[in-house]
Design a protein around this motif. Sequence first.
Motif, short mmCIF file in Angstrom:
data_model
loop_
_atom_site.label_atom_id
_atom_site.label_comp_id
_atom_site.label_asym_id
_atom_site.label_seq_id
_atom_site.Cartn_x
_atom_site.Cartn_y
_atom_site.Cartn_z
N THR A 43 0.83 -1.20 0.00
CA THR A 43 0.00 0.00 0.00
C THR A 43 0.87 1.25 0.00
O THR A 43 0.53 2.25 -0.64
N GLY A 44 2.00 1.21 0.71
CA GLY A 44 2.93 2.33 0.71
C GLY A 44 3.47 2.61 -0.68
O GLY A 44 3.63 3.77 -1.09
N ILE A 45 3.75 1.54 -1.42
CA ILE A 45 4.22 1.71 -2.80
C ILE A 45 3.14 2.34 -3.67
O ILE A 45 3.40 3.23 -4.48
N THR A 46 1.89 1.91 -3.48
CA THR A 46 0.80 2.49 -4.26
C THR A 46 0.59 3.95 -3.91
O THR A 46 0.26 4.76 -4.79
N VAL A 47 0.79 4.29 -2.64
CA VAL A 47 0.65 5.69 -2.23
C VAL A 47 1.75 6.54 -2.88
O VAL A 47 1.49 7.65 -3.37
N LEU A 48 2.99 6.02 -2.88
CA LEU A 48 4.09 6.74 -3.53
C LEU A 48 3.84 6.92 -5.02
O LEU A 48 4.13 7.98 -5.59
N LEU A 49 3.32 5.89 -5.67
CA LEU A 49 3.00 6.00 -7.09
C LEU A 49 1.93 7.05 -7.34
O LEU A 49 1.95 7.76 -8.35
N ASN A 50 1.00 7.16 -6.39
CA ASN A 50 -0.04 8.18 -6.51
C ASN A 50 0.53 9.57 -6.36
O ASN A 50 0.19 10.49 -7.12
N TYR A 51 1.44 9.75 -5.36
CA TYR A 51 2.05 11.06 -5.15
C TYR A 51 2.94 11.46 -6.32
O TYR A 51 2.95 12.61 -6.76
N ALA A 52 3.73 10.50 -6.82
CA ALA A 52 4.72 10.81 -7.85
C ALA A 52 4.14 10.87 -9.26
O ALA A 52 4.51 11.75 -10.04
N SER A 56 -3.71 5.62 -9.87
CA SER A 56 -4.81 5.26 -8.97
C SER A 56 -4.37 4.16 -8.01
O SER A 56 -3.86 3.11 -8.44
N PRO A 57 -4.56 4.33 -6.68
CA PRO A 57 -4.20 3.28 -5.72
C PRO A 57 -4.93 1.96 -5.96
O PRO A 57 -4.37 0.89 -5.73
N SER A 58 -6.16 2.03 -6.43
CA SER A 58 -6.91 0.80 -6.69
C SER A 58 -6.26 -0.01 -7.80
O SER A 58 -6.15 -1.24 -7.71
N LEU A 59 -5.79 0.66 -8.85
CA LEU A 59 -5.16 -0.03 -9.97
C LEU A 59 -3.81 -0.61 -9.57
O LEU A 59 -3.52 -1.79 -9.84
N SER A 60 -2.96 0.19 -8.94
CA SER A 60 -1.63 -0.28 -8.56
C SER A 60 -1.68 -1.38 -7.49
O SER A 60 -0.86 -2.29 -7.49
N THR A 61 -2.67 -1.30 -6.60
CA THR A 61 -2.83 -2.36 -5.59
C THR A 61 -3.07 -3.71 -6.25
O THR A 61 -2.47 -4.73 -5.86
N LEU A 62 -3.91 -3.73 -7.25
CA LEU A 62 -4.23 -4.97 -7.94
C LEU A 62 -3.02 -5.50 -8.72
O LEU A 62 -2.68 -6.68 -8.63
N LEU A 63 -2.34 -4.63 -9.46
CA LEU A 63 -1.23 -5.06 -10.32
C LEU A 63 -0.02 -5.52 -9.52
O LEU A 63 0.64 -6.51 -9.88
N ILE A 64 0.30 -4.83 -8.44
CA ILE A 64 1.49 -5.18 -7.65
C ILE A 64 1.30 -6.50 -6.92
O ILE A 64 2.27 -7.25 -6.70
N ASN A 65 0.07 -6.83 -6.55
CA ASN A 65 -0.17 -8.04 -5.77
C ASN A 65 -0.14 -9.32 -6.59
O ASN A 65 -0.04 -10.41 -6.02
#
Length: 290
Positions: A43-52, A56-65
Amino acid sequence: MNASVLFKKIGQIYLPITIGTAIYAFGLIYFILPNQLMEGGVTGITVLLNYALGVSPSLSTLLINIPLFLIGWRSLGRTQMIYSIYGVLSLTFFLWLFEQAVKLGYLNPFRTENDIILATLYAGVTLGAGLGIVFRFGGTTGGVDIIARIANRKLSVSMGQFILFLDIFIIGSSLFFITKEKILYTLVTVFISSKMIDFIQEGAYAAKAFTIITNEPHQIADQITKELERGVTLIPAIGYYSKEEKQMVYCVVSRSELRRIKSIAKGIDPKAFIIVSEVHDVLGEGFKED
């Protein structure tokens, strides 16, 4: 699987996991993102991707997992991974739902500069409560949660403590994206979250266990049984120094009965040696049923 078993599983497993992921997603969208705070794990990685990058956290959460599921499949087994996959899909859905609610103006995030500690505290409580519920009913939200559950099973390490140490490492790498002050606030959030996870995992009900070493075990046990209606166990023991055989009185009571049982023991045997310890998640007659 017949209908009754299916509905029972939905009510006892899938529904709590759904509620837990909803609470977690709400805390992330409502408290973390609008205040430029961080989170640990995937989730921290998805938050960083959102800031940078504005991902979308929902998209990155799914793909990273996805790759983490491949690791967890063999380690956790089929049933556990089904719950974990459901947890990630549920989290992804609620993240997307709250993102849309913010975009459409139905949800106004808690954004503050003057009282950031309030956002920090509530973020920790909501995130920890959400994850604690998910963990307690056998699921995960993917990512580090899967690794934490493996560590819990293989190494007998508290899931809350394991996640805390990993999160500190991951959050430390976010210095390039947020200020030092926000990282310090984030560490408070992570600490509170870890305590909430352990609190919910161990059980919200905390009782007291009494071990009483006395020369009047039968009289004390009889009085506890009559006055408190609690079950009592007598445990044989031998004093190392005196070499005398004795019996220890063991009893589990609620917090409200703490003073009463002390009074009973000391009233019968003023020299009684009393040990009081915390007991979590008590199941059985007189407490709660599983």
